[in-house]
Write a protein that holds these residues in place. Structure first.
Motif, PDB file in Angstrom:
ATOM      1  N   GLU A   1       0.863  -1.179   0.000  1.00 31.90           N
ATOM      2  CA  GLU A   1       0.000   0.000   0.000  1.00 31.90           C
ATOM      3  C   GLU A   1       0.895   1.223   0.000  1.00 31.90           C
ATOM      4  O   GLU A   1       1.907   1.260   0.690  1.00 31.90           O
ATOM      5  CB  GLU A   1      -0.882  -0.006   1.250  1.00 31.90           C
ATOM      6  CG  GLU A   1      -1.878   1.125   1.303  1.00 31.90           C
ATOM      7  CD  GLU A   1      -2.960   1.036   0.245  1.00 31.90           C
ATOM      8  OE1 GLU A   1      -3.369   2.113  -0.236  1.00 31.90           O
ATOM      9  OE2 GLU A   1      -3.383  -0.073  -0.111  1.00 31.90           O
ATOM     10  N   GLY A   2       0.498   2.227  -0.765  1.00 33.84           N
ATOM     11  CA  GLY A   2       1.305   3.440  -0.852  1.00 33.84           C
ATOM     12  C   GLY A   2       2.294   3.333  -1.986  1.00 33.84           C
ATOM     13  O   GLY A   2       2.031   2.684  -2.988  1.00 33.84           O
TER      14      GLY A   2
ATOM     15  N   ASP B   1       5.338   7.972  -4.171  1.00 33.83           N
ATOM     16  CA  ASP B   1       4.701   9.289  -4.223  1.00 33.83           C
ATOM     17  C   ASP B   1       3.563   9.426  -3.217  1.00 33.83           C
ATOM     18  O   ASP B   1       2.838  10.413  -3.234  1.00 33.83           O
ATOM     19  CB  ASP B   1       4.174   9.564  -5.630  1.00 33.83           C
ATOM     20  CG  ASP B   1       5.302   9.648  -6.644  1.00 33.83           C
ATOM     21  OD1 ASP B   1       6.383  10.165  -6.289  1.00 33.83           O
ATOM     22  OD2 ASP B   1       5.116   9.177  -7.780  1.00 33.83           O
ATOM     23  N   ASN B   2       3.391   8.443  -2.325  1.00 32.12           N
ATOM     24  CA  ASN B   2       2.298   8.474  -1.346  1.00 32.12           C
ATOM     25  C   ASN B   2       2.733   9.225  -0.094  1.00 32.12           C
ATOM     26  O   ASN B   2       3.687   8.840   0.572  1.00 32.12           O
ATOM     27  CB  ASN B   2       1.902   7.040  -0.979  1.00 32.12           C
ATOM     28  CG  ASN B   2       0.788   7.003   0.044  1.00 32.12           C
ATOM     29  OD1 ASN B   2      -0.218   7.651  -0.109  1.00 32.12           O
ATOM     30  ND2 ASN B   2       1.012   6.248   1.105  1.00 32.12           N
TER      31      ASN B   2
ATOM     32  N   HIS C   1       0.789  11.881   3.142  1.00 30.31           N
ATOM     33  CA  HIS C   1      -0.363  12.607   3.666  1.00 30.31           C
ATOM     34  C   HIS C   1       0.090  14.038   3.921  1.00 30.31           C
ATOM     35  O   HIS C   1       0.924  14.280   4.790  1.00 30.31           O
ATOM     36  CB  HIS C   1      -0.862  11.974   4.963  1.00 30.31           C
ATOM     37  CG  HIS C   1      -1.186  10.526   4.822  1.00 30.31           C
ATOM     38  ND1 HIS C   1      -2.260  10.065   4.089  1.00 30.31           N
ATOM     39  CD2 HIS C   1      -0.573   9.432   5.298  1.00 30.31           C
ATOM     40  CE1 HIS C   1      -2.289   8.752   4.140  1.00 30.31           C
ATOM     41  NE2 HIS C   1      -1.265   8.338   4.861  1.00 30.31           N
TER      42      HIS C   1
ATOM     43  N   ARG D   1       6.973  10.513   2.552  1.00 30.45           N
ATOM     44  CA  ARG D   1       6.565   9.525   1.545  1.00 30.45           C
ATOM     45  C   ARG D   1       6.712   8.140   2.147  1.00 30.45           C
ATOM     46  O   ARG D   1       7.711   7.859   2.814  1.00 30.45           O
ATOM     47  CB  ARG D   1       7.424   9.664   0.303  1.00 30.45           C
ATOM     48  CG  ARG D   1       7.197  10.983  -0.391  1.00 30.45           C
ATOM     49  CD  ARG D   1       8.011  11.065  -1.652  1.00 30.45           C
ATOM     50  NE  ARG D   1       7.788  12.364  -2.248  1.00 30.45           N
ATOM     51  CZ  ARG D   1       8.715  13.083  -2.813  1.00 30.45           C
ATOM     52  NH1 ARG D   1       9.947  12.626  -2.895  1.00 30.45           N
ATOM     53  NH2 ARG D   1       8.434  14.249  -3.324  1.00 30.45           N
ATOM     54  N   HIS D   2       5.706   7.276   1.866  1.00 31.58           N
ATOM     55  CA  HIS D   2       5.761   5.970   2.519  1.00 31.58           C
ATOM     56  C   HIS D   2       5.054   4.870   1.724  1.00 31.58           C
ATOM     57  O   HIS D   2       4.161   5.126   0.930  1.00 31.58           O
ATOM     58  CB  HIS D   2       5.178   6.055   3.931  1.00 31.58           C
ATOM     59  CG  HIS D   2       3.749   6.506   3.974  1.00 31.58           C
ATOM     60  ND1 HIS D   2       3.401   7.821   3.851  1.00 31.58           N
ATOM     61  CD2 HIS D   2       2.589   5.825   4.122  1.00 31.58           C
ATOM     62  CE1 HIS D   2       2.095   7.936   3.929  1.00 31.58           C
ATOM     63  NE2 HIS D   2       1.567   6.720   4.087  1.00 31.58           N
ATOM     64  N   GLU D   3       5.508   3.665   2.001  1.00 30.71           N
ATOM     65  CA  GLU D   3       4.925   2.449   1.442  1.00 30.71           C
ATOM     66  C   GLU D   3       4.994   1.368   2.512  1.00 30.71           C
ATOM     67  O   GLU D   3       5.978   1.262   3.239  1.00 30.71           O
ATOM     68  CB  GLU D   3       5.721   2.005   0.216  1.00 30.71           C
ATOM     69  CG  GLU D   3       5.235   0.730  -0.416  1.00 30.71           C
ATOM     70  CD  GLU D   3       6.035   0.358  -1.647  1.00 30.71           C
ATOM     71  OE1 GLU D   3       6.125  -0.847  -1.931  1.00 30.71           O
ATOM     72  OE2 GLU D   3       6.578   1.256  -2.325  1.00 30.71           O
TER      73      GLU D   3
ATOM     74  N   TYR E   1      -9.265  10.395   5.890  1.00 24.62           N
ATOM     75  CA  TYR E   1     -10.156   9.718   4.939  1.00 24.62           C
ATOM     76  C   TYR E   1     -11.614   9.947   5.286  1.00 24.62           C
ATOM     77  O   TYR E   1     -11.967  10.109   6.461  1.00 24.62           O
ATOM     78  CB  TYR E   1      -9.876   8.206   4.947  1.00 24.62           C
ATOM     79  CG  TYR E   1      -8.483   7.890   4.479  1.00 24.62           C
ATOM     80  CD1 TYR E   1      -8.196   7.771   3.125  1.00 24.62           C
ATOM     81  CD2 TYR E   1      -7.435   7.759   5.381  1.00 24.62           C
ATOM     82  CE1 TYR E   1      -6.908   7.520   2.690  1.00 24.62           C
ATOM     83  CE2 TYR E   1      -6.136   7.507   4.954  1.00 24.62           C
ATOM     84  CZ  TYR E   1      -5.889   7.385   3.611  1.00 24.62           C
ATOM     85  OH  TYR E   1      -4.609   7.150   3.178  1.00 24.62           O
TER      86      TYR E   1
ATOM     87  N   PRO F   1      -9.363   9.708   0.277  1.00 22.02           N
ATOM     88  CA  PRO F   1      -8.591  10.761   0.962  1.00 22.02           C
ATOM     89  C   PRO F   1      -9.355  12.082   1.059  1.00 22.02           C
ATOM     90  O   PRO F   1     -10.049  12.478   0.118  1.00 22.02           O
ATOM     91  CB  PRO F   1      -7.350  10.927   0.082  1.00 22.02           C
ATOM     92  CG  PRO F   1      -7.261   9.664  -0.700  1.00 22.02           C
ATOM     93  CD  PRO F   1      -8.672   9.192  -0.895  1.00 22.02           C
TER      94      PRO F   1
END
Length: 120
Positions: free
Chosen positions: A34-35, A38-39, A41, A79-81, A101, A107
């Motif tokens: 997930e993520g 480029d992910n 918040h 940025r995260h995954e 969310y 989002p």
């Protein structure tokens, strides 16, 4: 007071939201992620607690192994995954401050603050 029994079924699902904090459950199947690079918040800090399973978090290029009991804070803008690296589902409880969310899991814009939702 609000309460909810979390089932940790499949995918991502917001559970409860109050003025400044939101809880959500996320389940990743073996090999899922997930993520991504480029992910991020923009206006929310994410606290991720691993309920069960094993995985890998990549936050701004830094890798951290995840296992039951791991607590990870992903600060706004990082940025995260999250990857499931194990053979069983990776189940996490995620807290977002402020909420990130809507009730459908889409989002929210960084500046929007939802009203509290009532769920049993």
């Amino acid at each position: 007071m609000q309460s909810k029994h979390l089932r940790f079924g499949q995918g991502f699902r917001p559970a409860l939201t109050v003025r400044k904090v939101q809880a959500a459950e996320m389940v990743l199947a073996p090999g899922d992620r997930e993520g991504g690079p480029d992910n991020a918040h923009r206006g929310t800090d994410q606290w991720l607690f691993v309920v069960s399973g094993t995985g890998l978090a990549i936050v701004d290029g830094v890798r951290r192994r995840l296992r039951a009991g791991s607590l990870l804070v992903i600060e706004r803008g990082e940025r995260h995954e999250i990857r499931n690296t194990g053979r069983t589902p990776l189940r996490t409880l995620n807290m977002y401050a402020p909420p990130a969310y809507d009730d459908a899991g889409e989002p929210l814009p960084a500046a929007r603050r939802p009203r509290a939702t009532r769920q049993a």
